[in-house]
Design a protein around this motif. Structure first.
Motif, PDB file in Angstrom:
ATOM      1  N   LEU A 165       7.388 -23.452   6.388  1.00 30.94           N
ATOM      2  CA  LEU A 165       7.694 -22.198   5.694  1.00 30.94           C
ATOM      3  C   LEU A 165       8.983 -21.626   6.266  1.00 30.94           C
ATOM      4  CD1 LEU A 165       6.854 -19.948   3.717  1.00 30.94           C
ATOM      5  CD2 LEU A 165       5.560 -18.915   5.587  1.00 30.94           C
ATOM      6  N   GLN A 166       9.972 -21.471   5.435  1.00 33.42           N
ATOM      7  CA  GLN A 166      11.272 -20.950   5.852  1.00 33.42           C
ATOM      8  C   GLN A 166      11.419 -19.507   5.375  1.00 33.42           C
ATOM      9  OE1 GLN A 166      13.405 -22.971   7.655  1.00 33.42           O
ATOM     10  NE2 GLN A 166      11.690 -24.403   7.623  1.00 33.42           N
ATOM     11  N   LEU A 167      12.255 -18.761   6.068  1.00 34.85           N
ATOM     12  CA  LEU A 167      12.514 -17.385   5.657  1.00 34.85           C
ATOM     13  C   LEU A 167      12.997 -17.341   4.217  1.00 34.85           C
ATOM     14  CD1 LEU A 167      12.558 -14.427   6.417  1.00 34.85           C
ATOM     15  CD2 LEU A 167      14.878 -14.752   7.310  1.00 34.85           C
ATOM     16  N   ASP A 168      13.758 -18.336   3.806  1.00 35.96           N
ATOM     17  CA  ASP A 168      14.244 -18.372   2.428  1.00 35.96           C
ATOM     18  C   ASP A 168      13.108 -18.482   1.417  1.00 35.96           C
ATOM     19  OD1 ASP A 168      16.864 -18.031   3.105  1.00 35.96           O
ATOM     20  OD2 ASP A 168      17.367 -20.157   3.007  1.00 35.96           O
ATOM     21  N   ASP A 207       0.817  -1.213   0.000  1.00 41.58           N
ATOM     22  CA  ASP A 207       0.000   0.000   0.000  1.00 41.58           C
ATOM     23  C   ASP A 207       0.859   1.277   0.000  1.00 41.58           C
ATOM     24  OD1 ASP A 207      -2.386   1.432  -0.019  1.00 41.58           O
ATOM     25  OD2 ASP A 207      -2.471   1.550   2.167  1.00 41.58           O
ATOM     26  N   ASN A 208       1.879   1.265  -0.850  1.00 33.88           N
ATOM     27  CA  ASN A 208       2.758   2.421  -0.928  1.00 33.88           C
ATOM     28  C   ASN A 208       2.852   3.006  -2.336  1.00 33.88           C
ATOM     29  OD1 ASN A 208       4.270   0.528  -2.260  1.00 33.88           O
ATOM     30  ND2 ASN A 208       6.002   0.558  -0.858  1.00 33.88           N
ATOM     31  N   GLY A 209       1.906   2.642  -3.174  1.00 32.79           N
ATOM     32  CA  GLY A 209       1.877   3.173  -4.531  1.00 32.79           C
ATOM     33  C   GLY A 209       2.533   2.284  -5.560  1.00 32.79           C
ATOM     34  N   ILE A 210       3.287   1.283  -5.112  1.00 37.68           N
ATOM     35  CA  ILE A 210       3.919   0.366  -6.053  1.00 37.68           C
ATOM     36  C   ILE A 210       2.848  -0.556  -6.631  1.00 37.68           C
ATOM     37  CG2 ILE A 210       4.538  -1.460  -4.408  1.00 37.68           C
ATOM     38  CD1 ILE A 210       7.233  -1.612  -5.948  1.00 37.68           C
ATOM     39  N   THR A 211       2.960  -0.832  -7.926  1.00 33.28           N
ATOM     40  CA  THR A 211       1.984  -1.712  -8.567  1.00 33.28           C
ATOM     41  C   THR A 211       2.571  -3.111  -8.721  1.00 33.28           C
ATOM     42  OG1 THR A 211       2.757  -1.249 -10.810  1.00 33.28           O
ATOM     43  CG2 THR A 211       1.067   0.231  -9.889  1.00 33.28           C
ATOM     44  N   ALA A 212       1.690  -4.065  -8.941  1.00 30.43           N
ATOM     45  CA  ALA A 212       2.136  -5.446  -9.132  1.00 30.43           C
ATOM     46  C   ALA A 212       3.095  -5.543 -10.312  1.00 30.43           C
ATOM     47  CB  ALA A 212       0.938  -6.362  -9.335  1.00 30.43           C
ATOM     48  N   GLY A 213       2.855  -4.745 -11.340  1.00 29.65           N
ATOM     49  CA  GLY A 213       3.712  -4.769 -12.521  1.00 29.65           C
ATOM     50  C   GLY A 213       5.118  -4.259 -12.261  1.00 29.65           C
ATOM     51  N   GLU A 214       5.285  -3.497 -11.220  1.00 29.50           N
ATOM     52  CA  GLU A 214       6.601  -2.958 -10.873  1.00 29.50           C
ATOM     53  C   GLU A 214       7.407  -3.901  -9.992  1.00 29.50           C
ATOM     54  OE1 GLU A 214       5.806   1.810 -10.776  1.00 29.50           O
ATOM     55  OE2 GLU A 214       4.946   0.618  -9.132  1.00 29.50           O
ATOM     56  N   ILE A 215       6.774  -4.947  -9.501  1.00 27.64           N
ATOM     57  CA  ILE A 215       7.448  -5.903  -8.624  1.00 27.64           C
ATOM     58  C   ILE A 215       8.100  -6.976  -9.479  1.00 27.64           C
ATOM     59  CG2 ILE A 215       7.130  -7.629  -6.810  1.00 27.64           C
ATOM     60  CD1 ILE A 215       4.725  -5.931  -5.835  1.00 27.64           C
ATOM     61  N   GLY A 216       9.415  -7.093  -9.349  1.00 29.59           N
ATOM     62  CA  GLY A 216      10.160  -8.083 -10.130  1.00 29.59           C
ATOM     63  C   GLY A 216      10.061  -9.466  -9.534  1.00 29.59           C
ATOM     64  N   PRO A 217      10.234 -10.500 -10.356  1.00 28.36           N
ATOM     65  CA  PRO A 217      10.112 -11.868  -9.861  1.00 28.36           C
ATOM     66  C   PRO A 217      11.196 -12.251  -8.860  1.00 28.36           C
ATOM     67  CG  PRO A 217      10.880 -11.863 -12.117  1.00 28.36           C
ATOM     68  CD  PRO A 217      10.510 -10.454 -11.783  1.00 28.36           C
ATOM     69  N   GLU A 218      12.330 -11.617  -8.936  1.00 28.25           N
ATOM     70  CA  GLU A 218      13.420 -11.929  -8.015  1.00 28.25           C
ATOM     71  C   GLU A 218      13.500 -10.930  -6.867  1.00 28.25           C
ATOM     72  OE1 GLU A 218      14.888 -14.773  -8.181  1.00 28.25           O
ATOM     73  OE2 GLU A 218      13.918 -15.268 -10.078  1.00 28.25           O
ATOM     74  N   ALA A 219      12.493 -10.075  -6.762  1.00 27.78           N
ATOM     75  CA  ALA A 219      12.483  -9.057  -5.707  1.00 27.78           C
ATOM     76  C   ALA A 219      12.487  -9.705  -4.337  1.00 27.78           C
ATOM     77  CB  ALA A 219      11.252  -8.179  -5.859  1.00 27.78           C
ATOM     78  N   ASP A 220      13.374  -9.228  -3.470  1.00 24.82           N
ATOM     79  CA  ASP A 220      13.428  -9.708  -2.091  1.00 24.82           C
ATOM     80  C   ASP A 220      12.319  -9.024  -1.310  1.00 24.82           C
ATOM     81  OD1 ASP A 220      14.111  -9.736   0.776  1.00 24.82           O
ATOM     82  OD2 ASP A 220      15.915 -10.756   0.075  1.00 24.82           O
ATOM     83  N   LEU A 221      11.417  -9.825  -0.790  1.00 28.12           N
ATOM     84  CA  LEU A 221      10.232  -9.268  -0.131  1.00 28.12           C
ATOM     85  C   LEU A 221      10.586  -8.440   1.097  1.00 28.12           C
ATOM     86  CD1 LEU A 221       7.873 -12.356  -0.329  1.00 28.12           C
ATOM     87  CD2 LEU A 221       8.095 -10.469  -1.927  1.00 28.12           C
ATOM     88  N   VAL A 222      11.621  -8.831   1.799  1.00 22.71           N
ATOM     89  CA  VAL A 222      11.983  -8.137   3.028  1.00 22.71           C
ATOM     90  C   VAL A 222      12.950  -6.987   2.746  1.00 22.71           C
ATOM     91  CG1 VAL A 222      13.043  -8.380   5.302  1.00 22.71           C
ATOM     92  CG2 VAL A 222      11.576 -10.198   4.416  1.00 22.71           C
ATOM     93  N   GLU A 223      14.035  -7.296   2.087  1.00 21.35           N
ATOM     94  CA  GLU A 223      15.073  -6.282   1.892  1.00 21.35           C
ATOM     95  C   GLU A 223      14.700  -5.234   0.858  1.00 21.35           C
ATOM     96  OE1 GLU A 223      18.952  -7.920   1.402  1.00 21.35           O
ATOM     97  OE2 GLU A 223      18.697  -9.280   3.090  1.00 21.35           O
ATOM     98  N   GLN A 224      14.099  -5.627  -0.239  1.00 23.36           N
ATOM     99  CA  GLN A 224      13.808  -4.669  -1.302  1.00 23.36           C
ATOM    100  C   GLN A 224      12.542  -3.863  -1.028  1.00 23.36           C
ATOM    101  OE1 GLN A 224      14.275  -6.247  -5.181  1.00 23.36           O
ATOM    102  NE2 GLN A 224      13.640  -4.377  -6.214  1.00 23.36           N
ATOM    103  N   TYR A 225      11.557  -4.501  -0.456  1.00 27.95           N
ATOM    104  CA  TYR A 225      10.283  -3.803  -0.257  1.00 27.95           C
ATOM    105  C   TYR A 225      10.019  -3.470   1.197  1.00 27.95           C
ATOM    106  CZ  TYR A 225       9.599  -4.793  -5.090  1.00 27.95           C
ATOM    107  OH  TYR A 225       9.770  -4.840  -6.437  1.00 27.95           O
TER     108      TYR A 225
END
Length: 84
Positions: free
Chosen positions: A61-64, A16-34
């Protein structure tokens, strides 16, 4: 819609910060990048359960598994696969 795209849509909604699904890369790190914090992570995981009508396997479910959209999508795909 592919699982990865659905995961991105859920992530964009939770962030909920203005980023769209299309802007999220497949290798994006959910914790560090976003910057997904602990509350957002819980919200994200619960939203994933709702989106895919499944229960996440939290003990396994692992952090990895949350390191990238693609990795997490694979985790979800394995849970969502029909049992034969």
């Amino acid at each position: 819609m592919e699982i990865e795209e659905r995961v991105k849509n859920v992530l964009a909604t939770v962030l909920d910060n203005g980023i769209t699904a299309g802007e999220i890369g497949p290798e994006a790190d959910l914790v560090e990048q976003y910057g997904l914090d602990s509350l957002q992570t819980i919200t994200f995981l619960l939203a994933i359960e709702d989106e895919f009508d499944l229960e996440l396997d939290y003990p396994n479910l692992q952090l990895d598994d949350l390191r990238s959209v693609r990795q997490f999508s694979t985790f979800v795909a394995n849970l969502a696969a029909p049992v034969r």
